[in-house]
Design a protein around this motif. Sequence first.
Motif, short mmCIF file in Angstrom:
data_model
loop_
_atom_site.label_atom_id
_atom_site.label_comp_id
_atom_site.label_asym_id
_atom_site.label_seq_id
_atom_site.Cartn_x
_atom_site.Cartn_y
_atom_site.Cartn_z
N UNK A 24 19.27 -70.73 -4.65
CA UNK A 24 18.21 -70.88 -5.67
C UNK A 24 18.36 -69.85 -7.05
N UNK A 25 18.12 -68.63 -6.28
CA UNK A 25 18.44 -67.40 -7.07
C UNK A 25 19.64 -67.38 -7.68
N UNK A 49 10.76 -71.18 -12.13
CA UNK A 49 11.90 -71.79 -11.33
C UNK A 49 12.03 -71.24 -10.01
N UNK A 50 11.94 -69.76 -9.85
CA UNK A 50 12.04 -69.04 -8.56
C UNK A 50 10.93 -69.50 -7.66
N UNK A 54 11.36 -77.38 -7.48
CA UNK A 54 11.84 -78.29 -8.31
C UNK A 54 13.14 -78.49 -8.57
N UNK A 55 13.90 -79.44 -9.21
CA UNK A 55 15.36 -79.46 -9.76
C UNK A 55 15.38 -78.39 -10.83
N UNK A 56 16.69 -77.94 -10.93
CA UNK A 56 17.22 -76.76 -11.87
C UNK A 56 17.86 -77.47 -12.91
N UNK A 57 18.00 -77.22 -14.15
CA UNK A 57 19.04 -77.63 -14.92
C UNK A 57 20.36 -77.11 -14.80
N UNK A 58 21.72 -77.70 -15.01
CA UNK A 58 22.91 -77.29 -14.88
C UNK A 58 23.13 -76.05 -15.71
#
Length: 93
Positions: A24-25, A49-50, A54-58
Motif C-alpha cells: 500500500x505504501x 490512504x495510508x 479502501x481501494x486506491x486509484x491506479x
Amino acid sequence: MKVDHWSLVAKCLGELINVSQVLRSIHVGLLCVQRHPEDRPTMTSVILMLGSDGPLPSPKEPGFCVGECTKDSAHSYGISSNNDLSISILDGR
C-alpha cells in the motif's frame, strides 16, 4: 521489471513486516510521483490512504524514469539531452 517487496524493506525487519502495508505504501508513493501535478494526491489524501484499507486509484505515468529508459520513453518523460556531462553551480540568493 518486477520488484519483490522483500527487496524494498530493511532486511533486519525480516518477517515482522506487514506485506499489505508495504504494498500500500509503494502504491501511494507511485501516486505521489505522477508526471502531472494535478494527478498527484494532496498530503491530506496521502494520510487518509495510508490510514485506511479502501481501494486506491491506479497510478498514471510517473514523472521520471530510473534504470533502463529507451530513447522513446525518455522523450515521453521530457528527459532528453545530448550532453554527456553537465556541471551546474547553484548559488542561493
